[in-house]
Design a protein around this motif. Structure first.
Motif, PDB file in Angstrom:
ATOM      1  N   VAL A   1     -47.389  64.530 -14.512  1.00  0.00           N
ATOM      2  CA  VAL A   1     -46.843  63.231 -14.948  1.00  0.00           C
ATOM      3  C   VAL A   1     -47.855  62.121 -14.666  1.00  0.00           C
ATOM      4  O   VAL A   1     -48.102  61.250 -15.518  1.00  0.00           O
ATOM      5  N   ARG A   2     -48.437  62.141 -13.482  1.00  0.00           N
ATOM      6  CA  ARG A   2     -49.432  61.114 -13.140  1.00  0.00           C
ATOM      7  C   ARG A   2     -50.601  61.133 -14.137  1.00  0.00           C
ATOM      8  O   ARG A   2     -51.055  60.085 -14.611  1.00  0.00           O
ATOM      9  N   ASP A   3     -51.080  62.337 -14.442  1.00  0.00           N
ATOM     10  CA  ASP A   3     -52.232  62.453 -15.342  1.00  0.00           C
ATOM     11  C   ASP A   3     -51.884  61.954 -16.739  1.00  0.00           C
ATOM     12  O   ASP A   3     -52.711  61.310 -17.403  1.00  0.00           O
ATOM     13  N   ALA A   4     -50.672  62.252 -17.186  1.00  0.00           N
ATOM     14  CA  ALA A   4     -50.250  61.796 -18.516  1.00  0.00           C
ATOM     15  C   ALA A   4     -50.201  60.278 -18.569  1.00  0.00           C
ATOM     16  O   ALA A   4     -50.606  59.663 -19.567  1.00  0.00           O
ATOM     17  N   CYS A   5     -49.729  59.663 -17.505  1.00  0.00           N
ATOM     18  CA  CYS A   5     -49.667  58.195 -17.460  1.00  0.00           C
ATOM     19  C   CYS A   5     -51.072  57.598 -17.371  1.00  0.00           C
ATOM     20  O   CYS A   5     -51.374  56.588 -18.015  1.00  0.00           O
ATOM     21  N   ALA A   6     -51.936  58.242 -16.575  1.00  0.00           N
ATOM     22  CA  ALA A   6     -53.308  57.752 -16.446  1.00  0.00           C
ATOM     23  C   ALA A   6     -54.014  57.777 -17.795  1.00  0.00           C
ATOM     24  O   ALA A   6     -54.805  56.871 -18.124  1.00  0.00           O
ATOM     25  N   ALA A   7     -53.732  58.805 -18.607  1.00  0.00           N
ATOM     26  CA  ALA A   7     -54.335  58.898 -19.933  1.00  0.00           C
ATOM     27  C   ALA A   7     -53.885  57.750 -20.836  1.00  0.00           C
ATOM     28  O   ALA A   7     -54.584  57.380 -21.779  1.00  0.00           O
ATOM     29  N   LEU A   8     -52.729  57.188 -20.535  1.00  0.00           N
ATOM     30  CA  LEU A   8     -52.216  56.043 -21.291  1.00  0.00           C
ATOM     31  C   LEU A   8     -52.664  54.716 -20.685  1.00  0.00           C
ATOM     32  O   LEU A   8     -52.328  53.650 -21.218  1.00  0.00           O
ATOM     33  N   GLY A   9     -53.384  54.785 -19.567  1.00  0.00           N
ATOM     34  CA  GLY A   9     -53.799  53.570 -18.884  1.00  0.00           C
ATOM     35  C   GLY A   9     -52.661  52.905 -18.128  1.00  0.00           C
ATOM     36  O   GLY A   9     -52.685  51.691 -17.895  1.00  0.00           O
ATOM     37  N   VAL A  10     -51.682  53.704 -17.706  1.00  0.00           N
ATOM     38  CA  VAL A  10     -50.477  53.181 -17.047  1.00  0.00           C
ATOM     39  C   VAL A  10     -50.398  53.728 -15.630  1.00  0.00           C
ATOM     40  O   VAL A  10     -50.621  54.918 -15.397  1.00  0.00           O
ATOM     41  N   THR A  11     -50.049  52.870 -14.696  1.00  0.00           N
ATOM     42  CA  THR A  11     -49.870  53.292 -13.306  1.00  0.00           C
ATOM     43  C   THR A  11     -48.555  54.050 -13.160  1.00  0.00           C
ATOM     44  O   THR A  11     -47.520  53.613 -13.661  1.00  0.00           O
ATOM     45  N   ALA A  12     -48.585  55.174 -12.470  1.00  0.00           N
ATOM     46  CA  ALA A  12     -47.384  55.947 -12.158  1.00  0.00           C
ATOM     47  C   ALA A  12     -47.313  56.149 -10.649  1.00  0.00           C
ATOM     48  O   ALA A  12     -48.312  56.537 -10.028  1.00  0.00           O
ATOM     49  N   VAL A  13     -46.164  55.879 -10.067  1.00  0.00           N
ATOM     50  CA  VAL A  13     -46.003  55.925  -8.616  1.00  0.00           C
ATOM     51  C   VAL A  13     -44.777  56.761  -8.278  1.00  0.00           C
ATOM     52  O   VAL A  13     -43.694  56.560  -8.846  1.00  0.00           O
ATOM     53  N   VAL A  14     -44.942  57.692  -7.346  1.00  0.00           N
ATOM     54  CA  VAL A  14     -43.802  58.464  -6.852  1.00  0.00           C
ATOM     55  C   VAL A  14     -43.003  57.597  -5.892  1.00  0.00           C
ATOM     56  O   VAL A  14     -43.572  56.944  -5.003  1.00  0.00           O
ATOM     57  N   ALA A  15     -41.687  57.575  -6.067  1.00  0.00           N
ATOM     58  CA  ALA A  15     -40.817  56.768  -5.207  1.00  0.00           C
ATOM     59  C   ALA A  15     -39.710  57.643  -4.638  1.00  0.00           C
ATOM     60  O   ALA A  15     -39.160  58.493  -5.331  1.00  0.00           O
ATOM     61  N   ASP A  16     -39.392  57.403  -3.376  1.00  0.00           N
ATOM     62  CA  ASP A  16     -38.389  58.218  -2.673  1.00  0.00           C
ATOM     63  C   ASP A  16     -37.314  57.319  -2.070  1.00  0.00           C
ATOM     64  O   ASP A  16     -36.838  57.543  -0.956  1.00  0.00           O
TER      65      ASP A  16
END
Length: 565
Positions: A401-416
């Motif tokens: 998921v992180r890599d897919a977002c990075a490819a879009l130039g979008v930050t992805a953060v895991v939240a708990d």
């Protein structure tokens, strides 16, 4: 606290009931600088702000607005409200002054399939059981105002019909805040001449009421009354519109809503102030909490985190094209909530298999997240993806998921935050602050005011749902043309459709394209200020599922509620 989602030893309602809560008068004074005289407490832990206080804040500088939306919802769960609460708490962990703005839950879903809507785990607004049930009575007031107008229509016809209402063209239905499919279509006024003139009618759920929409879009009491007066309820035989003000109903309806219009103040489990006010659904209405609550929060806090219902295709689009268009509000950042579980369902995985790693299904399902990212960017807004963590998520799945977002130039953060509260969303909060303070969001309306109504519907279908086109039966096209000719062509459109798909077929997951959106009905909400396009088989009065949540709700010998969520 538990370390991962779905490992909590207690239910959401038990967590809420056992949590220490600040008396609302103390919290308002200490966190917001609001004096006790400016509050009307409803018990110890909830209160309404006085409208005089709301009015006095108008000249204050405004904080930053963060909109929380999500991918297309699935039975696996996404956690949009939970993320909204957790993010606000996390901002407080960073030393920021933050508030939450949420919608009030409807009794229909609370007793139906969805359950409560006050967040979950350790990211909730409390008192959870009050919020999910009668709360401060706002929904009852909205339903009463709506049904008063309905009663006045039939009463006017009964007592001579001086306005010449064509009883075949009464469009104002009644409402009840419960899922009750038996009331969708009815015949009223049976039983003889003393009961009026029989006619076909029906019920919608209260959250679909135009009164609810007006309540949530009104800027103040005067605006509320003016909008209520503009409601078109029927027409004459020569098609002249009949408005609520023609019946003399607007004043009494306003009287029923006067106290309800004041924002409701509660708190999160961590003591972050929260407004919970108004509650239109996003699949059949505009899906945002009240303008009064949002604008007031922006005067009281430096950061306001709010949500828009369901996926960004419904909630975020309507937030921008209806709420922001009417108010001048603009989000500084959009948080898109996604879960590995839900993305795997969009990729074809079955719910019972979601605890097993499935990178192929996840890769396929990421098309849904990409579509929502693109849609948010089309609206000129910067998205941050919140990966709402579940205990079964594997490192490989999260990395994908992180890599897919990075490819879009979008930050992805895991939240708990579900398991850890605000502490579990601090990284998300940092990413949101960075995105908001970058100034890169430049909100853009999807269509201009002067675009014809039919083209506005087509634009949403093509640009947001990626449809090939829309299909309208002849009577629907004629009705749109009539609205256009009557001077309503500059209104925005509010698409009512299934929340479970970009199409009008709730079973089609992922990111389908080149489908046809069938518009089966259009309704004019002249007081609210938009035209509703009802698509596919969406119902404005839901039904209960085979096993309603109500079956599991009870009150124990000690008076404590169980099973609410």
């Amino acid at each position: 606290m538990p370390a991962s989602q779905h490992a909590a030893p207690k239910s959401d309602i038990a967590i809420s009931q056992d949590a220490p809560k600040r008396p609302i008068v103390d919290l308002a004074r200490e966190k917001l600088g609001i004096a006790a005289d400016d509050l009307e407490p409803y018990g110890r832990y909830k209160a309404k702000l006085s409208l005089d206080l709301v009015d006095s804040l108008k000249d204050r500088p405004q904080g930053r607005l963060i909109l929380v939306s999500a991918i297309t919802p699935t039975p696996a769960g996404e956690g949009k409200t939970t993320t909204t609460v957790g993010l606000a708490d996390a901002l407080v962990h960073l030393g920021e002054k933050a508030m939450v703005c949420l919608r009030e839950p409807s009794l229909g879903p609370s007793f139906g399939q969805k359950g409560g809507a006050a967040g979950g785990g350790y990211a909730q607004v409390v008192p959870m059981e009050d919020i999910n049930l009668h709360f401060t009575g706002d929904f009852h007031a909205i339903g009463a105002a709506h049904n008063l107008l309905a009663a006045m229509i039939d009463n006017h016809i009964y007592w001579g019909n001086a306005l010449g209402i064509d009883s075949r063209r009464v469009t104002w239905r009644r409402v009840v805040d419960m899922n009750d499919r038996a009331l969708r279509d009815i015949v009223c006024s049976l039983g003889g001449a003393a009961n009026g003139f029989p006619r076909e009618a029906g019920f919608d759920i209260t959250v679909a009421s135009e009164v609810m929409a007006i309540f949530c879009l009104a800027r103040d009491l005067a605006d509320l009354k003016a909008r209520l007066g503009e409601i078109i309820v029927a027409s004459t035989r020569d098609r002249a519109p009949i408005r609520a003000r023609d019946l003399g109903a607007a004043g009494a309806m306003t009287a029923l809503l006067k106290e309800a219009l004041a924002p409701n103040l509660v708190q999160t489990l961590e003591g972050t102030p929260a407004f919970v006010h108004g509650g239109p659904f996003a699949n059949i209405a505009h899906g945002c909490n009240s303008v009064i609550a949002t604008t007031t929060a922006l005067k009281l806090a430096d950061w306001v985190v709010t949500e828009a219902g369901f996926g960004a295709d419904l909630g975020a689009e309507k937030f921008v094209d209806i709420k922001c268009r009417m108010t001048g509000l603009a989000p500084d950042c959009v948080v898109l909530v996604a879960t590995v579980r839900a993305l795997k369902m969009h990729g074809g995985a079955k719910k019972e298999d979601l605890r097993h790693e499935n990178l192929a299904a996840l890769e396929e399902g990421l098309s849904n997240l990409r579509r929502h990212v693109e849609n948010v960017q089309k609206l000129g807004l910067v998205p941050v993806v919140a990966i709402n963590r579940f205990s079964a998520d594997t490192p490989a799945e999260v990395a994908l998921v992180r890599d897919a977002c990075a490819a879009l130039g979008v930050t992805a953060v895991v939240a708990d935050h579900w398991a850890e509260g605000g502490k579990g969303a601090v990284d998300l909060a940092r990413a949101v602050v960075a995105a908001a303070e970058s100034g890169r969001s430049r909100m853009t309306l999807l269509y201009p005011d002067d675009m014809p109504l039919i083209e506005k519907i087509r634009t949403v279908a093509r640009e947001i749902y990626r449809a090939k086109d829309i299909a309208l039966d002849a009577p629907v096209a004629e009705q749109l043309a009539a609205y256009q000719a009557a001077g309503f062509g500059r209104l925005p459109v509010c698409i009512a459709k299934t929340q479970y798909s970009f199409t009008t077929n709730h079973e089609i997951k992922g990111a389908p394209a080149d489908h046809i959106v069938h518009v089966r009905e259009v309704r004019l909400a002249a007081g609210a200020g938009f035209v509703v396009a009802i698509c596919g088989d969406i119902m404005t009065m839901p039904g209960l599922p085979r096993l309603p949540a109500a079956v599991g709700i009870d009150v124990g010998p000690d008076g404590r509620l169980t099973g609410l969520f």
